[in-house]
Motif scaffolding. Sequence first.
Motif, mmCIF file in Angstrom:
data_model
loop_
_atom_site.group_PDB
_atom_site.id
_atom_site.type_symbol
_atom_site.label_atom_id
_atom_site.label_comp_id
_atom_site.label_asym_id
_atom_site.label_seq_id
_atom_site.Cartn_x
_atom_site.Cartn_y
_atom_site.Cartn_z
ATOM 1 N N ILE A 11 40.733 50.651 41.574
ATOM 2 C CA ILE A 11 40.438 49.605 42.538
ATOM 3 C C ILE A 11 39.712 50.254 43.702
ATOM 4 O O ILE A 11 40.153 51.262 44.249
ATOM 5 C CB ILE A 11 41.730 48.930 43.025
ATOM 6 N N CYS A 43 48.628 50.507 39.304
ATOM 7 C CA CYS A 43 47.547 50.599 38.331
ATOM 8 C C CYS A 43 48.072 51.087 36.996
ATOM 9 O O CYS A 43 47.757 50.532 35.958
ATOM 10 C CB CYS A 43 46.466 51.565 38.812
ATOM 11 N N GLY A 102 42.321 36.835 41.972
ATOM 12 C CA GLY A 102 42.316 38.288 42.037
ATOM 13 C C GLY A 102 42.664 38.839 43.405
ATOM 14 O O GLY A 102 42.918 40.016 43.552
ATOM 15 N N ILE A 106 37.333 41.638 41.689
ATOM 16 C CA ILE A 106 37.941 41.679 40.357
ATOM 17 C C ILE A 106 37.249 42.764 39.528
ATOM 18 O O ILE A 106 36.238 42.528 38.882
ATOM 19 C CB ILE A 106 37.870 40.298 39.659
ATOM 20 N N VAL A 110 42.132 44.864 38.025
ATOM 21 C CA VAL A 110 42.586 43.556 38.534
ATOM 22 C C VAL A 110 42.517 42.527 37.412
ATOM 23 O O VAL A 110 43.431 41.716 37.236
ATOM 24 C CB VAL A 110 41.742 43.133 39.758
ATOM 25 N N SER A 113 45.404 43.018 35.234
ATOM 26 C CA SER A 113 46.618 42.558 35.931
ATOM 27 C C SER A 113 46.758 41.039 35.853
ATOM 28 O O SER A 113 47.853 40.522 35.648
ATOM 29 C CB SER A 113 46.588 42.963 37.405
#
Length: 197
Positions: A11, A43, A102, A106, A110, A113
């Motif tokens: 990220i 993560c 998000g 994104i 993400v 996730s």
Amino acid sequence: MGHTYKPSLLITHSPGPRDIAPHTDMASKKAANKRQRGAQKSCSNVFSMFEQSQIQEFKEAFGCIDQDRDGVIKKQDLRETYGQLGKLNVKDEELDEMLNEGKGPINFTVFLSLFGEKLNGTDPEDTILAAFKLFDPNGTGFVNKDEFRRLLMNQADKFTADEVDQAFSVAPIDVAGNIDYKSLCYIITHGDEKEEA
């Protein structure tokens, strides 16, 4: 310690004042390290939710949506993806709503996730079974395919014929046209063994 991080999966964020200003006290440094470890931990947890083959499928899907191949899904990426699927008049509000799930850019992590949250949102098997039992007053373990199709297309969220056909494509249906809903519940909550083989 033994972790290998791929740059495309991390990220990223824009540098802010905290990133630029020198940390003068030890408490600030400790807090920054703790935030960083927390981000790394979340993560790595995302990737442990899925099998390697599933992650590869998600990567392929992400690549199809990330039209400009910059590693982040943006509004224009979504608009172009919808256009390729034949849906040309998608409202900005719809696209914004998708992107807001998000809670930031994104990227692939993400994206993964979001799917993990959605998949973990599946009702437990016993809840789904209880719902099917409402349509099986005699307790046979089966519901009639045609009657169930009618209900799906005319009640509550009203499925389209295509959506029903898609759902029925994985449903165990016998020659008499009855759905074995116990097996279907297992497929919904655990996946289809035929697809995994």
